[in-house]
Design a protein around this motif. Structure first.
Motif, PDB file in Angstrom:
ATOM      1  N   ALA A 113       3.048 -37.382  19.921  1.00  0.00           N
ATOM      2  CA  ALA A 113       3.716 -36.123  19.588  1.00  0.00           C
ATOM      3  C   ALA A 113       4.746 -36.306  18.488  1.00  0.00           C
ATOM      4  O   ALA A 113       4.979 -35.398  17.696  1.00  0.00           O
ATOM      5  N   ARG A 132       3.016 -52.403   4.904  1.00  0.00           N
ATOM      6  CA  ARG A 132       4.274 -52.150   4.178  1.00  0.00           C
ATOM      7  C   ARG A 132       5.259 -51.372   5.073  1.00  0.00           C
ATOM      8  O   ARG A 132       6.430 -51.740   5.189  1.00  0.00           O
ATOM      9  N   THR A 142       8.234 -42.066   9.843  1.00  0.00           N
ATOM     10  CA  THR A 142       7.789 -41.324  11.014  1.00  0.00           C
ATOM     11  C   THR A 142       6.620 -42.082  11.633  1.00  0.00           C
ATOM     12  O   THR A 142       5.482 -41.930  11.216  1.00  0.00           O
ATOM     13  N   PRO A 150      -8.413 -34.490  10.246  1.00  0.00           N
ATOM     14  CA  PRO A 150      -9.352 -35.582   9.967  1.00  0.00           C
ATOM     15  C   PRO A 150      -8.942 -36.851  10.727  1.00  0.00           C
ATOM     16  O   PRO A 150      -7.750 -37.122  10.886  1.00  0.00           O
ATOM     17  N   PHE A 171      14.011 -43.259  11.831  1.00  0.00           N
ATOM     18  CA  PHE A 171      13.775 -41.953  11.200  1.00  0.00           C
ATOM     19  C   PHE A 171      14.676 -41.742   9.992  1.00  0.00           C
ATOM     20  O   PHE A 171      14.240 -41.248   8.964  1.00  0.00           O
ATOM     21  N   LEU A 172      15.951 -42.130  10.147  1.00  0.00           N
ATOM     22  CA  LEU A 172      16.876 -41.960   9.021  1.00  0.00           C
ATOM     23  C   LEU A 172      16.452 -42.840   7.845  1.00  0.00           C
ATOM     24  O   LEU A 172      16.758 -42.544   6.700  1.00  0.00           O
ATOM     25  N   VAL A 212       2.787 -31.558  19.837  1.00  0.00           N
ATOM     26  CA  VAL A 212       2.293 -31.471  21.208  1.00  0.00           C
ATOM     27  C   VAL A 212       1.103 -30.508  21.278  1.00  0.00           C
ATOM     28  O   VAL A 212       0.644 -30.004  20.250  1.00  0.00           O
ATOM     29  N   GLU A 238      -0.770 -49.944   3.245  1.00  0.00           N
ATOM     30  CA  GLU A 238       0.412 -49.081   3.441  1.00  0.00           C
ATOM     31  C   GLU A 238       1.004 -49.282   4.837  1.00  0.00           C
ATOM     32  O   GLU A 238       2.225 -49.230   5.024  1.00  0.00           O
ATOM     33  N   LYS A 244     -17.235 -28.461  12.662  1.00  0.00           N
ATOM     34  CA  LYS A 244     -16.770 -29.516  11.752  1.00  0.00           C
ATOM     35  C   LYS A 244     -16.315 -28.922  10.421  1.00  0.00           C
ATOM     36  O   LYS A 244     -15.388 -29.421   9.800  1.00  0.00           O
ATOM     37  N   ARG A 245     -16.991 -27.858   9.980  1.00  0.00           N
ATOM     38  CA  ARG A 245     -16.628 -27.238   8.694  1.00  0.00           C
ATOM     39  C   ARG A 245     -15.191 -26.719   8.742  1.00  0.00           C
ATOM     40  O   ARG A 245     -14.470 -26.768   7.758  1.00  0.00           O
ATOM     41  N   ASN A 246     -14.798 -26.204   9.893  1.00  0.00           N
ATOM     42  CA  ASN A 246     -13.460 -25.604   9.992  1.00  0.00           C
ATOM     43  C   ASN A 246     -12.456 -26.473  10.740  1.00  0.00           C
ATOM     44  O   ASN A 246     -11.349 -26.028  11.014  1.00  0.00           O
ATOM     45  N   PHE A 247     -12.846 -27.698  11.089  1.00  0.00           N
ATOM     46  CA  PHE A 247     -11.939 -28.569  11.829  1.00  0.00           C
ATOM     47  C   PHE A 247     -11.432 -27.879  13.091  1.00  0.00           C
ATOM     48  O   PHE A 247     -10.233 -27.770  13.325  1.00  0.00           O
ATOM     49  N   GLN A 248     -12.372 -27.398  13.890  1.00  0.00           N
ATOM     50  CA  GLN A 248     -12.022 -26.739  15.151  1.00  0.00           C
ATOM     51  C   GLN A 248     -12.996 -27.156  16.235  1.00  0.00           C
ATOM     52  O   GLN A 248     -14.140 -27.526  15.949  1.00  0.00           O
ATOM     53  N   HIS A 292      -4.828 -46.367   4.916  1.00  0.00           N
ATOM     54  CA  HIS A 292      -4.832 -47.556   4.068  1.00  0.00           C
ATOM     55  C   HIS A 292      -4.040 -48.667   4.741  1.00  0.00           C
ATOM     56  O   HIS A 292      -2.821 -48.549   4.937  1.00  0.00           O
ATOM     57  N   GLY A 319       2.800 -36.672  25.012  1.00  0.00           N
ATOM     58  CA  GLY A 319       2.235 -38.009  24.902  1.00  0.00           C
ATOM     59  C   GLY A 319       2.863 -38.737  23.735  1.00  0.00           C
ATOM     60  O   GLY A 319       3.639 -38.157  22.972  1.00  0.00           O
TER      61      GLY A 319
END
Lengths: 469, 469
Positions: free
Chosen positions: A158, A298, A250, A219, A245-246, A163, A295, A106-110, A292, A155
């Protein structure tokens, strides 16, 4: 390829490596390991082995390499290109006992995991720790993370999160000669030698056996919101993808479904959750996520305004868990629904995103010319369109002959548009005959020679990726 | 290695391929191409060639391959591991004429560029189109994008946006035998054969000559905000890095600078912009970015609260262009400042992020033991710490002997922590003697054989990556 057939002595030798209950030659087990989710293809292995440790895999590999016995690794068997099919018989290395999540850092997000963990179970385990592993193929409820790495799966998410290859930091790999290596290091940045990790991701079990995987995580994201937008023209739906997208947005998912895809999936799942007026030709399923809720509303409003410029029906906003679940179940079940409806072939086309409307027109033109019906759906936000060609009333002769020419023409157009012949399903067995469209002789020779570097005797998943392999 | 020395006939042959002004054998040009930014190393090439087209590169390569003349590609010469040094003489292929941005595909968020474009100029050109290419090594004002691809460069923004490898979709590559290939396709998802693109990224010019690059882009981000946080303990600064991520924040940059690094950079740039009280041991330079200024202020406040739990001085908020520019100039100039201060070696350690405080303690312990002074700074958010070892009063004997043992011990500890010996500078010439710490014989053999697949005669950038190469 000239491989040795498995003898009584070989079986006895395998029983010195594994407990006898993990050395299986009975019809039931051989048949279970004879197919995956690719069409109705079946190839019987001669033996199924279920190792439980890296050391066991190493010992098995060294023996098979020395004896010239072909070895095909098998995950959950959900692949769509025949990657797990033992086309030359031999050993199926069934990785289901590699089912432990070894260490959540958890400390290293792995996370360090074995390859036989079900992707969704891994995701849920991590979510409970506040961590997020995004890639989620449609089969996430049953597929293994090791298979995902081997095929470089994608999936819906992506489009925002990338991916599988974007999350793999390091792989423990058993080579055909039994040597065990790590491909990299557990770091976010690495400029130390050639990138062996990325060479293994997507190599479809042809270079080594994956026994451990280190994934980077992000996270957990707190909220999401889903929109279903009906379009009166499928081409307009594709065009709307790029407009989003334009517009600077995203989404965390941007999925396209032709009318038939949704209709069949509703029938298959006995769902009545979506009203489907007769003039609707396709849908976009759009998800936004973030921490949030204000957001997200929105962003959803802004995306709604963008799609209003097209000829659409009524937009369905889903913010309850029940509604979102209903919509995503429909999307995830399209593949199975098509399969239950007819014999079919699934092509996994991918092009630069803005070329999607042209791709769809090409698919329909070629279908008309070669006499096949197609149901298209997929990850429009990535330019990745699954083309399900349904056999329907097509004769076997046309299905096996003329259709192949139609698919060749389609793939040539895909490559002309800057795309390629598989976005996330891999080449495996069923697409290798089209590899010459994506790669010329020089490229193919480089790949074959890389294969030879790892697997000098060609025992690993033979018959895949390359014609003549 | 046994290479042919360049003869008068060779020079005349090169003059049939290129206009004579691009075939250079005068001292000035040979000397210009004899070094990069790695220590004070100098190796004279026998000839400098400046091709302008892929076809010219192909013709040159085929000839050199046949004649066994070594070829070292050169970008802007800003590398820090000696990747561009022609250690066996021969040809330097100076890529400065490949300076065109060929096609900005705004619809697909992609750019096709030649490798000799300056990274910052590429970024500014794209920014004017509303597009963003994030990787920005400290040398961005002078380095070439082709060099960045060859070394898999990072930079401050990697922590949020990833490194070069995360943006390269496709590469046009000239092989030593003159064959020209594309390594992939212009798509976001690709499960078609082995990932040749990622094999070339970071391969330091040892597998082929890059002549075109297709990069994916993201929408330009509108705002950013920078904080400078002074710490009374360097170890606490490293510990604070992880606290920020565990708090749920991913800054767009998170840089660490020991006091000396900042002090020397201020002296070097004659800046008085930062007040540096005597009890401050290190700083974190933190940037957040996004499209809504109110969200940035909220995030910056939250990060500020997290770091308040450590023993810090007064936080400097920079939201004016002038202030931000001042802080980032100081950060970017640290390397040059150290260089101007003393002869030095720069090590490019990288570990899982949470191991950073331990890494810093190890560096200081080993320094005390082996008698060297170090100035540490770098991309703390990625666990990537640059260790500048200054020669100072160290004897030449210790510098070339004892110090090497200290660096070996440091790298062993880095690997023990799950890290590796280069995060973004590459191995090139000066780190190859430590490769055995990162890779065992099996891994090294695989890499050497992959090299052999691409470059059978070993003419491409010889003397790099592997001892004995």
């Amino acid at each position: 390829m000239s491989f040795k057939k498995i003898t009584k002595e070989d079986i006895e030798h395998f029983q010195t490596i594994l407990d006898t209950r993990y050395v299986m030659t009975d019809t039931e087990h051989l048949e279970r390991c004879s197919g995956d989710h690719t069409e109705d293809l079946r190839y019987l292995p001669e033996i199924v082995l279920q190792p439980g440790t890296t050391a066991e895999v190493s010992t098995i590999m060294a023996y098979c390499n020395q004896q010239l016995i072909p070895v095909t690794a098998r995950g959950a068997g959900t692949g769509l290109s025949g990657g797990a099919l033992p086309v030359y018989g031999g050993v199926v290395l069934d990785m289901k006992r590699f089912n432990k999540i070894l260490y959540v850092d958890k400390r290293n997000f792995q996370v360090t995991t074995e390859p036989g963990v079900i992707t969704q179970e891994l995701q849920e385990h991590l979510k409970a720790e506040g961590l997020f592993y995004p890639p989620d193929p449609a089969s996430k409820g049953s597929c293994f993370i090791g298979g995902n790495v081997s095929e470089n799966s994608g999936g819906p998410r992506a489009v925002k999160y990338g991916v599988v290859k974007d999350y793999v930091l390091n792989i423990e790999l058993v080579l055909p000669d039994g040597n065990i290596i790590w491909t990299g290091a557990n770091v976010l940045k690495n400029a130390t030698g050639y990138n062996l990790t990325q060479l293994i991701v997507g190599s479809e079990g042809t270079l080594g056996i994956i026994t451990k995987i280190v994934l980077r995580l992000i996270p957990a994201v707190k909220h999401d919101l889903t929109l279903l937008v009906p379009f009166r023209s499928a081409f307009e739906a594709c065009a709307a993808v790029n407009a989003i997208f334009l517009g600077g947005y995203t989404p965390s998912a941007l999925e396209f479904m032709e009318r038939d895809a949704l209709e069949w999936s509703m029938k298959f799942t006995q769902s009545t959750g979506v009203h489907l007026p007769e003039d609707i030709a396709a849908h976009l399923l759009i998800e936004v996520d973030g921490n949030h809720m204000d957001e997200l509303y929105r962003d959803a409003e802004a995306i709604s305004e963008i799609v209003q410029k097209f000829d659409i029906g009524e937009v369905l906003f889903a913010d309850s868990a029940e509604q979102k679940n209903m919509l995503w179940t429909l999307r995830r079940k399209v593949g199975e629904a098509v399969k239950s409806n007819s014999i079919y072939k699934e092509e996994d086309t991918v092009v630069p995103r803005a070329e999607l409307p042209e791709l769809l027109q090409i698919i329909k033109r070629i279908g008309a010319e070669y006499g096949f019906q197609s149901v298209c759906y997929g990850h429009a936000g990535d330019g990745n369109l699954h083309v399900n060609i349904v056999k329907g009333t097509m004769s076997d002769e046309d299905w096996n002959g003329k259709l192949t020419l139609g698919i060749r023409e389609l793939f040539k157009e895909v490559v002309r548009l800057g795309g390629t012949i598989s976005g996330e399903h891999g080449i495996g067995l069923v697409q290798k005959e089209y590899m010459d469209i994506a790669f010329n002789d020089t490229q193919t020779m480089l790949m074959k020679q890389i294969k030879h570097v790892f697997d000098r005797n060609g025992i690993l998943n033979p018959g895949k990726l390359f014609v003549g392999a």
